[in-house]
Motif scaffolding. Structure first.
Motif, PDB file in Angstrom:
ATOM      1  N   ARG A   5      67.654  62.159 -59.084  1.00 16.63           N
ATOM      2  CA  ARG A   5      67.691  60.963 -59.925  1.00 16.63           C
ATOM      3  C   ARG A   5      67.084  59.748 -59.220  1.00 16.63           C
ATOM      4  O   ARG A   5      66.576  58.840 -59.847  1.00 16.63           O
ATOM      5  CB  ARG A   5      69.133  60.676 -60.334  1.00 16.63           C
ATOM      6  CG  ARG A   5      69.282  59.996 -61.654  1.00 16.63           C
ATOM      7  CD  ARG A   5      70.690  60.110 -62.172  1.00 16.63           C
ATOM      8  NE  ARG A   5      70.992  61.428 -62.697  1.00 16.63           N
ATOM      9  CZ  ARG A   5      70.609  61.865 -63.886  1.00 16.63           C
ATOM     10  NH1 ARG A   5      69.882  61.110 -64.667  1.00 16.63           N
ATOM     11  NH2 ARG A   5      70.940  63.071 -64.290  1.00 16.63           N
ATOM     12  N   LYS A   6      67.192  59.737 -57.903  1.00 17.16           N
ATOM     13  CA  LYS A   6      66.582  58.625 -57.160  1.00 17.16           C
ATOM     14  C   LYS A   6      66.134  59.138 -55.798  1.00 17.16           C
ATOM     15  O   LYS A   6      66.657  60.127 -55.308  1.00 17.16           O
ATOM     16  CB  LYS A   6      67.566  57.473 -57.009  1.00 17.16           C
ATOM     17  CG  LYS A   6      68.848  57.833 -56.293  1.00 17.16           C
ATOM     18  CD  LYS A   6      69.781  56.636 -56.276  1.00 17.16           C
ATOM     19  CE  LYS A   6      70.951  56.801 -55.336  1.00 17.16           C
ATOM     20  NZ  LYS A   6      71.679  58.048 -55.411  1.00 17.16           N
ATOM     21  N   ARG A  21      73.259  71.432 -60.176  1.00 18.70           N
ATOM     22  CA  ARG A  21      74.073  70.285 -60.596  1.00 18.70           C
ATOM     23  C   ARG A  21      75.085  69.946 -59.516  1.00 18.70           C
ATOM     24  O   ARG A  21      75.728  70.833 -58.960  1.00 18.70           O
ATOM     25  CB  ARG A  21      74.868  70.638 -61.856  1.00 18.70           C
ATOM     26  CG  ARG A  21      74.042  70.813 -63.103  1.00 18.70           C
ATOM     27  CD  ARG A  21      74.973  71.065 -64.274  1.00 18.70           C
ATOM     28  NE  ARG A  21      74.269  71.674 -65.392  1.00 18.70           N
ATOM     29  CZ  ARG A  21      73.752  70.970 -66.402  1.00 18.70           C
ATOM     30  NH1 ARG A  21      73.824  69.645 -66.404  1.00 18.70           N
ATOM     31  NH2 ARG A  21      73.150  71.596 -67.403  1.00 18.70           N
ATOM     32  N   ASP A  42      58.442  63.970 -62.056  1.00 10.69           N
ATOM     33  CA  ASP A  42      59.232  63.606 -63.235  1.00 10.69           C
ATOM     34  C   ASP A  42      58.346  63.458 -64.477  1.00 10.69           C
ATOM     35  O   ASP A  42      57.134  63.677 -64.423  1.00 10.69           O
ATOM     36  CB  ASP A  42      60.085  62.354 -62.976  1.00 10.69           C
ATOM     37  CG  ASP A  42      59.317  61.052 -63.175  1.00 10.69           C
ATOM     38  OD1 ASP A  42      58.066  61.073 -63.210  1.00 10.69           O
ATOM     39  OD2 ASP A  42      59.975  59.996 -63.292  1.00 10.69           O
ATOM     40  N   ASP A  55      68.475  64.013 -54.094  1.00  9.50           N
ATOM     41  CA  ASP A  55      69.009  63.726 -55.405  1.00  9.50           C
ATOM     42  C   ASP A  55      67.816  63.495 -56.319  1.00  9.50           C
ATOM     43  O   ASP A  55      66.972  62.654 -56.042  1.00  9.50           O
ATOM     44  CB  ASP A  55      69.856  62.454 -55.294  1.00  9.50           C
ATOM     45  CG  ASP A  55      70.605  62.153 -56.565  1.00  9.50           C
ATOM     46  OD1 ASP A  55      70.146  62.571 -57.647  1.00  9.50           O
ATOM     47  OD2 ASP A  55      71.641  61.495 -56.475  1.00  9.50           O
ATOM     48  N   THR A 101      74.768  65.003 -61.437  1.00  9.56           N
ATOM     49  CA  THR A 101      73.323  64.838 -61.409  1.00  9.56           C
ATOM     50  C   THR A 101      72.698  66.147 -60.922  1.00  9.56           C
ATOM     51  O   THR A 101      73.396  67.118 -60.673  1.00  9.56           O
ATOM     52  CB  THR A 101      72.910  63.649 -60.513  1.00  9.56           C
ATOM     53  OG1 THR A 101      71.489  63.571 -60.513  1.00  9.56           O
ATOM     54  CG2 THR A 101      73.409  63.810 -59.095  1.00  9.56           C
ATOM     55  N   TRP A 102      71.382  66.155 -60.830  1.00  2.00           N
ATOM     56  CA  TRP A 102      70.690  67.345 -60.344  1.00  2.00           C
ATOM     57  C   TRP A 102      70.181  67.092 -58.939  1.00  2.00           C
ATOM     58  O   TRP A 102      69.667  66.017 -58.637  1.00  2.00           O
ATOM     59  CB  TRP A 102      69.512  67.690 -61.255  1.00  2.00           C
ATOM     60  CG  TRP A 102      69.924  68.287 -62.558  1.00  2.00           C
ATOM     61  CD1 TRP A 102      70.195  67.608 -63.708  1.00  2.00           C
ATOM     62  CD2 TRP A 102      70.121  69.674 -62.848  1.00  2.00           C
ATOM     63  NE1 TRP A 102      70.543  68.497 -64.702  1.00  2.00           N
ATOM     64  CE2 TRP A 102      70.502  69.773 -64.201  1.00  2.00           C
ATOM     65  CE3 TRP A 102      70.006  70.848 -62.096  1.00  2.00           C
ATOM     66  CZ2 TRP A 102      70.773  71.002 -64.817  1.00  2.00           C
ATOM     67  CZ3 TRP A 102      70.268  72.066 -62.706  1.00  2.00           C
ATOM     68  CH2 TRP A 102      70.654  72.129 -64.048  1.00  2.00           C
ATOM     69  N   LYS A 103      70.323  68.102 -58.091  1.00  3.71           N
ATOM     70  CA  LYS A 103      69.792  68.021 -56.734  1.00  3.71           C
ATOM     71  C   LYS A 103      68.692  69.062 -56.576  1.00  3.71           C
ATOM     72  O   LYS A 103      68.688  70.080 -57.271  1.00  3.71           O
ATOM     73  CB  LYS A 103      70.893  68.306 -55.722  1.00  3.71           C
ATOM     74  CG  LYS A 103      72.044  67.331 -55.818  1.00  3.71           C
ATOM     75  CD  LYS A 103      72.090  66.464 -54.611  1.00  3.71           C
ATOM     76  CE  LYS A 103      73.286  65.521 -54.684  1.00  3.71           C
ATOM     77  NZ  LYS A 103      73.111  64.436 -53.741  1.00  3.71           N
ATOM     78  N   ASP A 163      67.769  67.532 -68.377  1.00  6.80           N
ATOM     79  CA  ASP A 163      68.823  66.848 -69.123  1.00  6.80           C
ATOM     80  C   ASP A 163      69.173  67.556 -70.427  1.00  6.80           C
ATOM     81  O   ASP A 163      70.208  67.280 -71.023  1.00  6.80           O
ATOM     82  CB  ASP A 163      68.415  65.399 -69.415  1.00  6.80           C
ATOM     83  CG  ASP A 163      68.446  64.556 -68.152  1.00  6.80           C
ATOM     84  OD1 ASP A 163      68.992  65.049 -67.143  1.00  6.80           O
ATOM     85  OD2 ASP A 163      67.940  63.430 -68.172  1.00  6.80           O
ATOM     86  N   LEU A 205      64.445  62.365 -65.696  1.00 10.92           N
ATOM     87  CA  LEU A 205      64.643  63.811 -65.581  1.00 10.92           C
ATOM     88  C   LEU A 205      64.612  64.528 -66.921  1.00 10.92           C
ATOM     89  O   LEU A 205      64.965  65.690 -67.013  1.00 10.92           O
ATOM     90  CB  LEU A 205      65.987  64.110 -64.909  1.00 10.92           C
ATOM     91  CG  LEU A 205      66.132  63.629 -63.478  1.00 10.92           C
ATOM     92  CD1 LEU A 205      67.370  64.231 -62.846  1.00 10.92           C
ATOM     93  CD2 LEU A 205      64.916  64.002 -62.660  1.00 10.92           C
ATOM     94  N   THR A 251      64.103  55.297 -59.336  1.00 11.69           N
ATOM     95  CA  THR A 251      64.756  56.262 -60.223  1.00 11.69           C
ATOM     96  C   THR A 251      63.695  57.061 -60.973  1.00 11.69           C
ATOM     97  O   THR A 251      62.548  56.643 -61.108  1.00 11.69           O
ATOM     98  CB  THR A 251      65.661  55.552 -61.241  1.00 11.69           C
ATOM     99  OG1 THR A 251      64.874  54.561 -61.905  1.00 11.69           O
ATOM    100  CG2 THR A 251      66.835  54.899 -60.546  1.00 11.69           C
TER     101      THR A 251
END
Lengths: 223, 191
Positions: free
Chosen positions: A14-15, A196, A166, A12, A200-202, A129, A24, A21
């Motif tokens: 995002r985290k 997506r 990031d 993931d 979220t984005w993977k 994003d 993105l 975290t």
């Protein structure tokens, strides 16, 4: 074509597993590799210049796909400032002849190596994003330019990695994609994809090799 | 009431919804986790998968025809306490016309590297349930039935005269997922 049975390669964005975290708003996909020296090494080899490091020209390419897994816009023909005809200009394929997506949210840096990309040989930067919701997935491909002609292939490449960093420069994920006999004779590779899922984005490392050195031949699947 | 099929026994399924359930309990020692995987191979009349996406496993959870859905990878057996940890749900009414057989296999991920077999996994089973009636059609206790093996061909759904039947195969192998896939897929398999 290949089916990849390797595991533990999806994260993931995002985290991470430590719960950190990431920002993105801008993610850099960096590719790096070292070229294995051809034979003729050793002391005498060095003396007579037998172990010349070959020039490799690797290109990073990004395909932006819609929800159906297809490239919606293949771009147009364009005559560049050198009078050369270029295809697929300003479409949803990011590559050396069309380095910036019309949306401005994803681009290829070329050989520009900024601080954030320490050690990366090629980078594609994407503002995940900001991407329009119609873009559901980005597939990253690397090919060896004229690899067939020059007898160069991924089996000769060592320490190949793909990573995601990031906005603040924190490394989100890094995968090694090297040292596999199945890469012998393979001149391009589907390196990774971001997609997506559940809002979220993977990020998934794939490492799927292909014999062709021309990424255009890989487009068929996405048209 | 569970009907436990004998190996090779066949049963009429018709065109209904069924689920394959794989359950096991996590490792309590300090060794490696046990990572069991349920997979389904959708096979056409040439005995191959019509497209790569018709191989359903932890890396591809949905078939393009919408018939099969995999609940996703459970790398430890911790998803449920005593129940199914991975499921593959099947809606036979949606299966692509090219597919006339669906083969279900269970494998232990990295079994060779971790020196594992089903005999070491606690409370592991594979079962198939008719979602219409909730009835269990077939079930194997992996640890009992396949103690020294690392891969099991559990059973197959096959179409005959536009009617689906299930046959329990119950064949154990000391092989991995790539071994099963290679029988029905001629492309490259990355392990």
């Amino acid at each position: 074509m290949a089916i990849n049975l390797t595991k533990g390669q999806t994260i993931d964005l995002r985290k991470n597993d430590k719960g950190e975290t990431f920002d993105l708003s801008q993610v850099t996909i960096g590719l790096g590799w070292d070229v294995r020296q051809k034979g003729g090494g050793g002391f005498l080899g060095k003396l007579f210049g037998g172990a010349q490091e070959e020039e490799y020209d690797l290109d990073a390419i990004g395909f932006l796909l819609n929800e159906q897994g297809k490239i919606a816009n293949m771009g147009r023909q364009f005559t560049n400032s050198n009078g050369r005809q270029v295809n697929m200009y300003e479409g949803d394929v990011i590559y050396f002849n069309s380095m910036r997506h019309p949306s401005g949210h994803i681009w290829l840096t070329g050989d520009n190596r900024t601080g954030a990309g320490d050690g990366d040989d090629e980078q594609i930067i994407v503002k995940l994003d900001s991407l329009a919701p119609t873009f559901d997935r980005i597939v990253f491909v690397v090919s060896i330019y004229q690899g067939r002609k020059n007898n160069q292939h991924f089996g000769m490449i060592e320490n190949a990695f793909i990573r995601a960093v990031d906005r603040s420069g924190k490394e989100i994920a890094r995968f090694s994609l090297s040292g596999d006999a199945t890469f012998n004779g393979m001149c391009s590779m589907t390196f990774a994809e971001v997609y997506r899922k559940d809002g979220t984005w993977k990020f998934r490392a794939l490492g799927e090799p292909h014999p062709t050195d021309n990424f255009v031949e890989l487009l068929g699947k996405y048209r | 009431m569970a009907i436990n099929l004998q190996k090779g026994q066949r049963i009429d399924i018709g065109l209904s919804k069924i689920s394959l359930g794989l359950g096991w309990n996590p490792h309590e020692g300090t060794g490696y986790d046990f990572d069991l995987d349920a997979s389904a191979i959708m096979i056409d009349q040439n005995r191959v998968i019509p497209e790569e996406e018709y191989f359903i496993f932890y890396g591809n959870t949905d078939s393009p025809d919408g018939a099969l859905h995999h609940s996703g990878d459970d790398p430890t057996g911790g998803n449920s306490d005593g129940g199914d940890d991975e499921t593959i749900s099947v809606d036979l009414a949606k299966v692509d016309g090219r597919v006339n057989e669906i083969l279900f296999v269970v494998t232990i991920h990295e079994a060779a590297a971790r020196r594992q077999n089903f005999g070491q996994v606690r409370d592991s089973y594979i079962r198939i349930v008719d979602d219409m009636t909730g009835q269990e059609i077939a079930k194997y206790e992996l640890g009992e039935d396949f103690s020294i093996e690392t891969g099991v061909e559990f059973g197959r759904l096959y179409k005959k005269d536009n009617h689906w039947k299930f046959e329990a195969s119950g064949l154990g192998y000391r092989e991995d997922l790539a071994y099963f896939l290679a029988k029905y897929y001629k492309g490259q398999i990355i392990k």
